[in-house]
Design an enzyme around this catalytic site. Sequence first.
Site, mmCIF file in Angstrom:
data_model
loop_
_atom_site.group_PDB
_atom_site.id
_atom_site.type_symbol
_atom_site.label_atom_id
_atom_site.label_comp_id
_atom_site.label_asym_id
_atom_site.label_seq_id
_atom_site.Cartn_x
_atom_site.Cartn_y
_atom_site.Cartn_z
ATOM 1 C CD GLU A 94 -2.926 1.082 2.291
ATOM 2 O OE1 GLU A 94 -2.656 0.373 3.178
ATOM 3 O OE2 GLU A 94 -4.018 1.999 2.155
ATOM 4 C CB ALA B 25 0.482 -2.731 11.738
ATOM 5 C CG MET B 26 0.245 -3.656 4.651
ATOM 6 S SD MET B 26 -0.855 -1.843 4.210
ATOM 7 C CE MET B 26 -1.970 -2.709 3.064
ATOM 8 C CD GLU B 27 -4.551 -2.015 5.710
ATOM 9 O OE1 GLU B 27 -3.748 -1.760 6.508
ATOM 10 O OE2 GLU B 27 -5.293 -1.182 5.099
ATOM 11 C CG ASN B 28 -0.125 -7.175 4.115
ATOM 12 O OD1 ASN B 28 -0.015 -6.125 2.801
ATOM 13 N ND2 ASN B 28 0.827 -7.356 4.677
ATOM 14 C CG HIS C 160 -5.688 0.391 12.987
ATOM 15 N ND1 HIS C 160 -6.343 1.684 12.901
ATOM 16 C CD2 HIS C 160 -5.380 0.154 11.522
ATOM 17 C CE1 HIS C 160 -6.276 2.005 11.789
ATOM 18 N NE2 HIS C 160 -5.631 1.082 10.914
ATOM 19 C CD GLU C 161 -3.275 -2.582 10.612
ATOM 20 O OE1 GLU C 161 -3.527 -2.753 9.559
ATOM 21 O OE2 GLU C 161 -2.446 -1.447 10.932
ATOM 22 C CD GLU D 193 -5.863 3.289 7.085
ATOM 23 O OE1 GLU D 193 -5.792 2.810 8.366
ATOM 24 O OE2 GLU D 193 -5.109 2.607 6.209
HETATM 25 ZN ZN LIG Z 1 -5.087 1.065 8.860
#
Ligand SMILES: [Zn+2]
Length: 852
Positions: free
Chosen positions: A130, A265-268, A300-301, A323
């Site tokens: 992203e 962090a990243m929500e993959n 959050h993720e 977001e």
């Molecule tokens: Zn987010």
Amino acid sequence: MDYRLPNTVVPSRYAIRLEADLERTTFAGEQTVWVTVREPVTEVLLNAVDLEIHGVAAEANDGLTVEGTAHLDGAAERVRLLFASPLAPGEWRLRLRFTGVLNDRLHGFYRSTYTDAAGHSHVIAATQFESTDARRAFPCWDEPALKAVFSVTLVVPDGYAAVSNTQVVSENPVEGGRRAVTFADTIKMSTYLVAFVVGELEATEPVLVGKTPLRVWCVPGKRHLAGFAEEVGAFSLEFFERYYGLPYPGDKLDLLAIPDFAAGAMENLGAITFRETALLVDATAASHAELERVADVVAHEVAHMWFGDLVTMAWWNGIWLNEAFATFMELLAVDAFRPEWNRWVTFGVSRGAAMAVDGLWATRPIEFEVMAARDCEAMFDLLTYEKGASVLRMLEQHLGAEGFRDGVRLYLDRHRFGNAETTDLWKALGDASGEPIPEVMDRWIFHPGYPVVTAEPDGTGVRLSQRRFTYLEGEGADDGRWRIPVLVRAGVKRGIVEKPIMLADEPLTVTLPASPDWVVVNAGGHGFYRVRYAPALLKKLGAALGRIGPIDRFNVASDAFALVQAGSLPAPDYLEFTARFVNETDRNVWAALSGSFAYLNRVIGAADRPGLEALIRLRLATAADRLGWEPEEDEDELTRQLRGDLLRTLGTLGNDPAVQERARERFARHQESGIPVDPNVLPALIAILAASGGEAEYEEFVGRFKSARTPQEEQRYLFALAGFRPPELVQRTLELTVNGQVRSQDAPFLVRALLVGVHSREPAWEFVKVHWETMARQYPGSAYRRLWEGIAALVNPAWERDVREFFASRGITLGGKTLEQYLEQLRVAVRLQEREAGPLTAYLARPRRAAR
Ligand SMILES: [Zn+2]
């Protein structure tokens, strides 16, 4: 130029086989993409950058194969596939072979490294796509609306773990001591959510949450730090399945700690990646703030798995919804996970931070038009996350929790596996609640800024009016009105009365049964606006602080200081008013007060500093003495954290010699004899030792940073280095930011801390002016942008001129309105200095009794 890919050819499925060579830091891939050709084409346009494409062919269902060639346009990040004869409308399979380099910029398919206990260096290959970096790992239609199914195979050396979005369905040996790991098909999803991670990683034993196995991954030797994240992860997964009323959309959930990671962090989908501090923690040795951070980020993720992954914004202008919503849900989940943390009160601090940006002329609407996808990079800011979450909370409180939740369920159900716009959410919330949502919400979302509500006595009631809040005067502050759901709470003889009203274009008088002892506007603190109380009302509130809630006290303090920054309340009056808070027990209120002291510390001259330090010691003395240095037996976590916060402020900003001396003793006893220190106090001791320490402490802290046992410990010692005051130590810390000894994910934040410190800002600014190009090259883009936040602390007219000239002559832009915002924040502070330097000097020169 066209910002979107043409829709003549669209993908439905990618079968990707990738192999990373961790020694040579390269990778090679081949993929088949199932596409629908909608009109005859000889040319197919898709995204790719920094890849070499070696073979191109298109195969029709009847077996016809057309060879093609690839033509890369690096600037446009696109590849044009040209075919000798037209591809007829219908289904085709495109076959592509490609190679690339595992980069060091923490985006695309990149390299992360770590050193094991024996001192050996190891490489991990990980991804961060992203917003638009999937195209760095494989050629693709890299737009959120072009969803497809992904079938991934990773070829890895034996003994290496391979993780992607779904469960492993097969593992087959490949010659040369390797194996091919094939993963199940994903749901239909966007390219930016695809993930690959390869390395010598370890995982916890899976825990089953319903049908979903959940694991935490990390580098070897850190599995014992995974328990807390696993607990929050499992809790969140269950919480959201219930809240959303839809099962988790993946077939497993992996949480992976990556040693080098640009964002938090990243929500993959199914393979969420984190920086280590946001996932791994020793729950017995961490402060409340450190635990809360892990809980926040994990929740959050996980919230994104539905909101973002299952239903995705149609284009990048909708990133705010993604977001803001995930942030709102994070708070809801963490509040349910640990009700005693009072998470919505703590959120006041974040809301205040968003208001600090949104009160600038250089703010922007939460949602605005995004043409080029790149332009959304500057949208990952406080306005998207915190203002967005604030207005959603305001709406939730207005509609009622159940009506809001029903609308969210309807929205997810209507759009699952697809894409949606802000208007679709409003429609669903409106359908579920029967309320006209756009009427209330549009101004909050599509217009910049927020209102200040002025409250004045009017008979026995209170008269409310609104205008836009800005720090600097300017044109247009009176253009347009918000629809503000206002809750007025008042203390009257017979108890407490509450009046909910909708404040719109015209001023309104809220009538109260009898002349009130005190009145709070924005009771409960859910509204995204500030309140300016008439002097008589503020005076009454100051005397009634013990009778109103912590979030209301927070807002009284925070709004009052914002009015100082805006020039409508004199700074000495504010400092005098803070005397009302000496018995304060909430750490967020103290955060607002301490934050304002730190701000004024950057505004005043060195000669006034001892006066401010004395005032800070006086204000904090009662609260600090009440708590002492040791926690009580059954003390709650927030009180423990408050103790740490107060001691830290006294020992650093308050420059309290007694606290500094005691901190040194305690730290030494802790190190030498292992006498335990409360985990909430230990970080404060470290910060205090830095602020009052010399070379010996510096050497020790550098050593402890390098040999830290937890990510939190590493961060404490690293960022403490920015607190040392002797000039030669400031210089050494500055060198660390560019000499490769600090990870590029952390270095920009160390630079920012040095720019903000009153003892380090001058050399830091000189250093940044010389080394900014190196920094731009070494740091990940998003974090590089953040380091410049520090310029707002260079508070005097000469610095301000220098800063402006520097940016103008170097032609540096930071995307969106980021730079304008930093420069305006600097202007606000310099303006305050110009206005208040004299009165502050006089006020701070008054003798104050030594508090301790
Ligand atoms: Zn987010």
